[in-house]
Design an enzyme around this catalytic site. Structure first.
Site, PDB file in Angstrom:
ATOM      1  N   GLU A 264       0.815  -1.414   0.066  1.00  0.00           N
ATOM      2  CA  GLU A 264      -0.048   0.063   0.095  1.00  0.00           C
ATOM      3  C   GLU A 264       0.884   1.107   0.130  1.00  0.00           C
ATOM      4  O   GLU A 264       1.877   1.361   0.701  1.00  0.00           O
ATOM      5  CB  GLU A 264      -0.794   0.088   1.395  1.00  0.00           C
ATOM      6  CG  GLU A 264      -1.642   1.263   1.434  1.00  0.00           C
ATOM      7  CD  GLU A 264      -2.265   1.419   2.791  1.00  0.00           C
ATOM      8  OE1 GLU A 264      -3.306   1.915   3.020  1.00  0.00           O
ATOM      9  OE2 GLU A 264      -1.792   0.766   3.835  1.00  0.00           O
ATOM     10  N   LYS A 325     -10.152  -0.122  -1.570  1.00  0.00           N
ATOM     11  CA  LYS A 325     -10.344  -0.356  -0.485  1.00  0.00           C
ATOM     12  C   LYS A 325     -11.713  -0.084   0.078  1.00  0.00           C
ATOM     13  O   LYS A 325     -12.271   1.143  -0.082  1.00  0.00           O
ATOM     14  CB  LYS A 325      -9.331   0.564   0.711  1.00  0.00           C
ATOM     15  CG  LYS A 325      -9.483   0.128   1.994  1.00  0.00           C
ATOM     16  CD  LYS A 325      -8.290   1.025   2.940  1.00  0.00           C
ATOM     17  CE  LYS A 325      -8.461   0.584   4.209  1.00  0.00           C
ATOM     18  NZ  LYS A 325      -7.272   1.284   5.078  1.00  0.00           N
ATOM     19  N   CYS A 382      -4.500  -3.067   4.395  1.00  0.00           N
ATOM     20  CA  CYS A 382      -4.137  -2.501   5.675  1.00  0.00           C
ATOM     21  C   CYS A 382      -5.059  -3.127   6.824  1.00  0.00           C
ATOM     22  O   CYS A 382      -5.301  -4.278   6.972  1.00  0.00           O
ATOM     23  CB  CYS A 382      -3.901  -1.362   5.754  1.00  0.00           C
ATOM     24  SG  CYS A 382      -3.213  -0.202   7.201  1.00  0.00           S
TER      25      CYS A 382
END
Length: 556
Positions: A264, A325, A382
């Site tokens: 990321e 995301k 994440c």
């Protein structure tokens, strides 16, 4: 037990539970910590029980989410987050005190232990989903990745593992209480049951072999420059670091790689719109002779939002499949009710542009030339690794491998990255999928389908990882069950609450009825005696009182 002793026991329990997680990783202490909490709650009413639960919660969450200070540069978000999460434990404390005090559970230790485990998991699930999507961080299941209970993950996921820890803690508390009363046999039986619960899952089979071939993976942890430079300069330096890392990776690789993974934010300046960035990424993909999967930010024209995306890049072809995301972090990547929270703290304006949520499933098809097909890769960016439904979505859609790209640069030398790795290991075991956690600064790791770590990096280093990972297509029971465990927890929790309410109602009825009967008996006897004395007086006046013959008993 005095209130001071209860408070000390609760604080100790919270600290011990945190020590079960990375970085100490002493997994049995999670059971001890729960036992401390339940022992401290024994015999309390609702309000003091909520206070004891809050103390345990603060002792756990304050050190557990210490990384919030590094991420924001302020104590306020850290304290606010800790207090918010501790409030759920306060709620558990009050709920458990109310339940344990009922006739249905008060004198039934095994039944009470089952109730405690379901109530704990129910509170965990609420905490993991509300508000703003919740925060699963700190779930008991994630403390068990170094212990035998990880073997339960493929069979029931977080719910089964967390419930087992809570149930074991409740039995341990029962053993302590029995030992304190001198009841050696019940104490020994409860202690043996705890040991059996914690050890026997090691005998369960694991899901680990190849089912759809294998993937030769290279992963690059490029590291970041020290803060202080202009944002754009730093962003380009980060991309350059990962391009250099790819060169080192290829020099050390012993065979042709199928794919190269960057983390990321490896290219926060979007290579799809920036020619210099595109040249760096394209050169890396060309040198590798394989696709590069990288993290970038997309700023749609005319919109005041951004998307956090993972992109598949092929040399000469550019960007291909993309995953955005789905679960941005509130107050970390976007600010809900910004005008309201700005009145509390100006820190909210550190996030200049809110991150919008993606809408596509957590799956990224990656073309693999050697296999002559696209390999579907589950992606959780994440903090998304903490959300079980999101990862399961990708697995059910056909994902054969799990990728967790992350950027831990903001969290300093805290345990955040290793806490995240524990979640990646849990997801690997839960779904029987090899998993790669790749970070800009570490900790990065290659995890096998049984949750064991094959390779890992340090923190704030430039390192590369390689591995041949099995591709798997079968579904574990945890994946097949879907929402069923949630439904079971809901139903059983409602039954526990109903049984507790009925038990308390019966107790109140019996107590009230006994009180009324006692008062009626006393009142009736008194009034009867008065009437009897008046009757005797009237008979005496009329000369009609007859004494019983000698030797006869007087009837009363």
């Amino acid at each position: 037990m005095r209130h001071v002793e209860r408070a000390a026991l609760a604080l100790a329990g919270g600290f011990l539970t945190n020590a079960a997680f990375p970085g100490q990783g002493w997994w049995p202490l999670a059971v001890v910590g729960v036992a401390c909490l339940l022992s401290a709650l024994r015999g309390l009413r609702l309000r003091p029980a909520a206070g004891i639960g809050a103390l345990w919660g603060l002792a756990f969450f304050l050190p557990h989410v210490r990384w919030a200070v590094d991420a924001t540069g302020s104590l306020l978000p850290w304290v606010a987050l800790s207090v918010m999460q501790a409030s759920y434990i306060a709620g558990f404390g009050a709920l458990w005190a109310w339940t344990a005090g009922s006739h249905a559970f008060r004198d039934h230790p095994v039944r009470a232990a089952v109730a405690a485990s379901f109530l704990w998991v129910a509170v965990e699930q609420v905490r993991a989903s509300w508000p703003f999507g919740g925060l699963p961080w700190g779930g008991l299941a994630f403390s068990q990745t170094n212990g035998p209970l990880l073997r339960l993950a493929p069979y029931g996921g977080e719910i089964l593992v967390s419930a087992t820890v809570a149930f074991s803690g409740a039995l341990l508390a029962t053993a302590w209480q029995a030992a304190g009363r001198g009841q050696r046999l019940p104490a020994a039986v409860a202690a043996v049951a705890v040991i059996a619960l914690l050890v026997t899952p090691a005998l369960l089979p694991v899901y680990a072999g190849e089912e759809a071939g294998s993937l030769r993976v290279g992963a690059v942890q490029g590291n970041v420059p020290e803060r202080g430079a202009d944002w754009e300069v730093q962003a380009r330096d980060v991309t350059g670091n990962h391009a250099d890392g790819t060169t080192r990776l290829l020099a050390s690789a012993t065979e042709q790689l199928d794919v190269v993974l960057w983390p990321e934010s490896a290219a926060d300046i979007d290579p799809r719109t920036d020619t210099a960035q595109a040249a760096l990424v394209d050169a890396a993909a060309r040198a590798a002779g394989a696709p590069v999967v990288l993290g970038t930010q997309r700023f749609p024209p005319g919109e005041d939002v951004r998307y956090n995306e993972m992109v598949v890049w092929q040399a000469g072809l550019g960007a291909g499949a993309t995953y955005a995301k789905q679960h941005p972090v509130p107050f970390g990547e976007y600010v809900p009710y910004r005008d309201l929270f700005r009145q509390i703290t100006p820190l909210v304006d550190q996030i200049g542009t809110d991150m919008a949520a993606g809408t596509e499933p957590s799956l990224l098809p990656v073309p693999i030339a050697r296999l002559d097909r696209d390999v579907p890769v589950v992606v959780g960016i994440c903090f998304e690794v903490a959300y079980r439904d999101l990862v399961r979505e990708g697995v059910l859609a056909g994902g054969e491998l799990i990728l967790i790209p992350t950027n831990n640069a903001s969290f300093g030398l805290t345990a955040e990255s290793t806490q995240q790795l524990a979640m990646s290991r849990f997801r690997a075991a839960e779904h029987g999928r090899a998993t790669v956690q790749i970070s800009t600064v570490g900790v990065s790791a290659i995890v096998m389908p049984d949750g064991t770590v094959a390779e890992r990096t340090g923190l704030f280093t430039a390192e590369e990882l390689t591995g041949v990972l099995p591709l798997r297509t079968s579904l574990t029971p945890a994946a097949r069950l879907g929402k069923t465990p949630d439904l079971v927890v809901l139903v059983v929790t409602l039954l526990v609450v109903a049984a507790a309410a009925r038990g308390l109602g019966l107790r109140a009825t019996v107590t009230t009825g006994a009180g009324r009967g006692h008062r009626a008996f006393r009142t009736g006897r008194s009034m009867g005696s008065v009437r009897h004395r008046r009757h005797l007086a009237a008979q005496s006046i009329q000369g009609q009182v007859h004494q019983p013959p000698p030797g006869c008993a007087r009837r009363r």
